[in-house]
Design an enzyme around this catalytic site. Structure first.
Site, PDB file in Angstrom:
ATOM      1  N   ASP A   5      21.932 -41.118 -36.620  1.00  0.00           N
ATOM      2  CA  ASP A   5      20.837 -41.861 -35.995  1.00  0.00           C
ATOM      3  C   ASP A   5      19.893 -42.362 -37.102  1.00  0.00           C
ATOM      4  O   ASP A   5      20.035 -41.997 -38.275  1.00  0.00           O
ATOM      5  CB  ASP A   5      20.100 -40.923 -35.032  1.00  0.00           C
ATOM      6  CG  ASP A   5      19.195 -41.654 -34.063  1.00  0.00           C
ATOM      7  OD1 ASP A   5      19.124 -42.897 -34.109  1.00  0.00           O
ATOM      8  OD2 ASP A   5      18.557 -40.963 -33.246  1.00  0.00           O
ATOM      9  N   ASP A  46      16.862 -46.677 -27.740  1.00  0.00           N
ATOM     10  CA  ASP A  46      15.819 -46.028 -26.953  1.00  0.00           C
ATOM     11  C   ASP A  46      15.391 -46.885 -25.766  1.00  0.00           C
ATOM     12  O   ASP A  46      14.321 -47.508 -25.764  1.00  0.00           O
ATOM     13  CB  ASP A  46      14.617 -45.724 -27.853  1.00  0.00           C
ATOM     14  CG  ASP A  46      14.978 -44.745 -28.960  1.00  0.00           C
ATOM     15  OD1 ASP A  46      16.024 -44.086 -28.849  1.00  0.00           O
ATOM     16  OD2 ASP A  46      14.215 -44.649 -29.932  1.00  0.00           O
ATOM     17  N   GLU A  61      18.929 -47.380 -39.761  1.00  0.00           N
ATOM     18  CA  GLU A  61      18.661 -48.820 -39.957  1.00  0.00           C
ATOM     19  C   GLU A  61      18.231 -49.198 -41.385  1.00  0.00           C
ATOM     20  O   GLU A  61      18.580 -50.308 -41.783  1.00  0.00           O
ATOM     21  CB  GLU A  61      17.577 -49.291 -38.980  1.00  0.00           C
ATOM     22  CG  GLU A  61      17.941 -49.208 -37.524  1.00  0.00           C
ATOM     23  CD  GLU A  61      17.896 -47.796 -36.966  1.00  0.00           C
ATOM     24  OE1 GLU A  61      18.595 -47.526 -35.995  1.00  0.00           O
ATOM     25  OE2 GLU A  61      17.174 -46.954 -37.547  1.00  0.00           O
TER      26      GLU A  61
END
Length: 866
Positions: free
Chosen positions: A481, A559, A484
């Site tokens: 996770d 999300d 980015e």
């Protein structure tokens, strides 16, 4: 101190959740490179680029030469190359830059990540004249001296490149004296005025690239994920820049977690594709006009590098794109089952209690997930005191075929053995002065793994081996996770663009591949780890992704929120990823933020069972919402939906096998094979199964309208129950629905394999017999396919798999075994068709078998070996 750290993290969390709005992210007007190129587009009146010379390779279909850019001071010489690849052509423009310093002065292209090969010279005709003619198959490419490219397929103009003269290659310069043409702007060429990135050094000055592509006769464009927007691209400006965006809005072109710079253009007869091979911050401006669609691509820097896939079917375009970027990995079977996750399950007892309750309520599930709270004070590769014996917990899960997924993010907490090793060995992302970069994320002050550094791999391997925190258990997998990368105190919640990666590459050059490189090193580590256990294929979930991520990971849409509109938008988001070559996609069932109503939660499960990646997930502040929490009748409806997913696992697994060899989506929009209904984004087929689904995504629905897109007949298959009720295709129908109903249909002419017996996990289904359901078309014919293997090892690569093609008519079912492996069993054959009477069916498979069917429409065959 522990409480102080927790309070700090909660402050950051709440601040970001409440404050992560538009002002955190740049608009085109605030991005120097984008604003300059839009200004250029509005003011350009002439073409400043000229083909000066070129050479033709003698062995490969490859041409190279000089492209001259005219400026007031004189001329800038650029390098151009054009090569013919399978199904299209590649074109690049680059410049020579020799600048001393710690920043790599070359322009970056991620092309080394891909398999790009040029066809042989003898397959292509090249004619030299004022206009360069390149012919191959039925395609002709014309390159004009005043730079412009035209593409003709079957003598029809299908694409114009630089027809609007928007080619803009910002060459290297120290200042703008005499370096700018009239339409150019100098906005933020050497500085960044955006409030959160004013420290950006911009050491190489302006270096953007831009070009226009006009699709002639193509009105329908798809791709360019990730955006929480409609499936079909509208007249909008889309940004591709991987960022952590909390509580993202729907119907938005704001950047999100992943970027795939691939575009699929379609009309009723054919498709074209465009792959913009660039990992930098990129904007794509889309405009429709009459029967054409124009796109204006603008990237902050890098080599101008793109591939045009010329006129073909969308299937062939995706196959050729996959040949270059790779096909989705054939996933382990468990990963197609149901995943139960929240931030966070508290301890070992909580994990095992959840497992027991699934069994108590007879709800199958395969995997339970642990978010960051399982670690010791948010230090990855550690366990906290609530998980004193992970091996014992994993063994308990393994007893019923269950798996565990744990989160490992690229931010590593400062000052413990892992981060210390990374810092001491210079394996971190560096700041602009080439020292370790420190920023804030969930652990507080952190360093970031530089996954572009090849020396990272060996250390990463050591952290994932049996001697590391995962032990000898083979039922543990990884969730990457925040890759980015997410930096809470960074500009646009990400890395400063002048941060440095291995090789002296600025983050601005490699930004969009950072997430992919991170999950790739994890995959390589797990492959090596599996050489010790030899049991399972790795499973990795990534939030950030790029072209090629499909080779090693699944993705989810991040999300989302517990609102009906997020349920609805999840379908086009998942479909669009499939069209862009990333089919292993899903969305958080129930919504990550908030507390869904019981109706919404039920409808989300009934939709989520069709996501290729099917996981429920919830925020730490959300109430518990495991399937039994809402109580009956909702729990029963959710149980029925999850059981249906498991019954359909053979369909999904076969679809994933097909995708792994040809790049086709696992979920297909209805226009994919029909060439019509391009605006429909809430219906889909599952692979080639003929199963058509339109989930209910709005509250209080009593009647559902469905477009049956093809001629012929469709069978009612609501809730996965075969029925002799049929509808005429190529029409819109309405059916009544209750909260327990999932609108499903099967196109006549298809045969599907299911495994409807309840088992606690997919692993326990491996020896279960199949039910075969035959949906005869109007000519009383049908066919279908089954692919099966052990579902967990790589032995299928050595031929250990079963592949069967089945054909049926009104009197016979014929099995053609294309590859034989272990014995499989059929315990029921259901033949559905209104014209069927009592008859004998002969099933031909290594001999003839005759069975008497006494029911008019539904027939059974018990325990015959396949």
């Amino acid at each position: 101190m522990k409480w102080v750290g927790l309070i700090f993290i909660l402050f950051l969390q709440n601040h970001l959740v409440l404050g992560a709005k538009h002002y955190l992210f740049k608009t085109c007007e605030q991005s120097g490179f984008c604003k300059r190129n839009i200004h250029y587009a509005h003011n350009i009146e002439e073409n400043y680029y000229t083909i000066d010379s070129f050479n033709i390779d003698e062995t490969k279909a490859y041409i190279s030469g000089n492209l001259i850019k005219s400026i007031p001071q004189g001329e800038i010489s650029l390098n151009w190359q054009l090569g013919i690849v399978n199904g299209g052509f590649r074109f690049t423009v680059d410049e020579e830059r020799h600048v001393k310093g710690i920043v790599n002065s070359k322009r970056f292209s991620p092309a080394n990540e891909f398999n790009i090969e040029y066809v042989s010279r003898d397959q292509v005709s090249i004619e030299k004249s004022d206009i360069l003619h390149i012919s191959y198959n039925s395609t002709v490419i014309k390159v004009y001296p005043k730079f412009k490219i035209e593409v003709y397929d079957d003598k029809k103009l299908t694409m114009q490149i630089n027809d609007d003269n928007l080619l803009n290659f910002e060459h290297y310069r120290l200042n703008n004296e005499g370096q700018m043409n009239t339409p150019e702007s100098d906005f933020n060429m050497f500085q960044d005025d955006f409030k959160d990135s004013r420290d950006d050094k911009l050491p190489l000055g302006p270096e953007s690239i831009a070009l226009d592509f006009k699709f002639k006769g193509y009105q329908h464009l798809y791709g360019l994920p990730e955006h929480s927007d409609s499936l079909e691209l509208g007249d909008k400006l889309y940004r591709l820049f991987n960022v952590d965006i909390f509580e993202y809005e729907i119907n938005s072109t704001l950047p999100m977690y992943g970027s795939i710079p691939f575009l699929l253009a379609m009309n009723e007869q054919s498709s074209m594709g465009l792959f913009w091979i660039n990992a930098a911050d990129t904007y794509v401006d889309v405009k429709h006009s009459n029967q054409d669609t124009s796109t204006h691509w603008i990237s902050e820097n890098g080599v101008m590098d793109f591939i045009v896939f010329t006129k073909d079917s969308n299937r062939d375009i995706q196959k050729k794109y996959g040949d270059i970027t790779g096909f989705t990995v054939l996933p382990p079977l468990f990963s197609l089952g149901y995943h139960q996750c929240r931030w966070n399950y508290n301890d070992e007892a909580d994990v095992l209690d959840i497992t027991e309750k699934f069994d108590e309520y007879e709800i199958p599930y395969d995997t339970i997930w642990l978010d960051i709270e399982y670690t010791d004070n948010k230090k990855y590769f550690t366990w906290n005191e609530n998980f004193p014996n992970p091996t014992r917990m994993l063994q308990a899960l393994d007893h019923t075929g269950r798996n565990l997924v744990v989160i490992i993010d690229p931010h590593i907490k400062k000052d413990y053995d892992v981060s210390n090793y990374l810092v001491e060995n210079k394996l971190t992302i560096m700041n602009s002065q080439n020292s370790t970069y420190y920023g804030h994320c969930w652990p507080g002050e952190s360093v970031w793994v530089d996954s572009l550094n090849p020396k990272v791999q060996q250390y990463w391997d050591s952290l994932h081996t049996s001697s590391g925190f995962m032990g000898n258990s083979s039922n543990v997998h990884i969730w990457n996770d925040m890759n980015e990368i997410s930096v809470f105190d960074g500009p646009e919640t990400s890395s400063p663009k002048d941060n440095l990666h291995y090789g002296g590459w600025e983050d601005r050059s490699v930004h969009n591949i950072n997430g992919m490189k991170f999950h790739e090193i994890t995959y390589d580590s797990l492959i090596k780890r599996q050489q010790e256990t030899t049991r399972q294929r790795p499973f990795i979930l990534t939030r950030s992704y790029f072209s090629g991520s499909q080779k090693t990971a699944a993705m989810w849409t991040g999300d989302n929120m517990s609102k009906w509109e997020y349920l609805k938008i999840s379908i086009p988001m998942v479909l669009n990823n499939g069209l862009a070559g990333m089919p292993f996609a899903g969305a958080d069932v129930g919504g990550f933020f908030g507390d869904p109503s019981k109706e919404l939660l039920t409808r989300w499960y009934q939709t989520g069972i069709f996501y290729p990646f099917f996981r429920a997930h919830a925020h730490i502040d959300s109430r518990r919402r495991e399937p039994w929490i809402p109580g009956d009748p909702f729990t029963s409806y959710i149980r029925d939906a999850i059981k249906l997913r498991y019954a359909l696992l053979p369909v999904f697994y076969t679809s994933f096998y097909e995708s792994s060899i040809n790049g086709a989506p696992v979920l297909k929009p209805i226009f994919y094979d029909t060439g019509k209904h391009f605006d429909i984004e809430d219906e889909f087929y599952i692979g080639n199964s003929g199963i058509l689904v339109k989930p209910v995504t709005e509250p209080d629905v009593k009647e559902q309208k469905i477009i049956l897109p093809e001629s012929g007949k469709y069978y009612n298959f609501v809730n996965g129950i075969p029925s002799t009720v049929t509808y005429k295709g190529d029409e819109t129908i309405s059916i009544p629905v209750t909260l327990n109903d999932i609108p499903m249909f099967v196109k006549g002419g298809h045969i599907i394999f299911t495994q409807p017996r309840y088992r606690r996990s997919s692993k326990l289904m491996v020896n279960d017999p199949y039910t075969i359901t035959v949906f005869l078309d109007e000519n009383n014919k049908a066919d279908g396919d089954l692919y099966a293997d052990d579902g967990e090892s790589f032995n299928y690569q050595n031929g250990q798999f079963l592949k069967v093609h089945v054909e049926a008519n009104e009197s016979r079912i014929n099995f053609v075994v294309e590859n034989s492996w272990n014995a499989k069993y059929i315990n029921k054959v259901i033949v559905v068709g209104k014209d069927i009477k009592t008859f004998n069916v002969k099933i031909s498979l290594n001999g003839n078998y005759t069975f008497k069917f006494e029911n008019q429409h539904i027939h059974e065959l018990i325990h015959d070996e396949l």
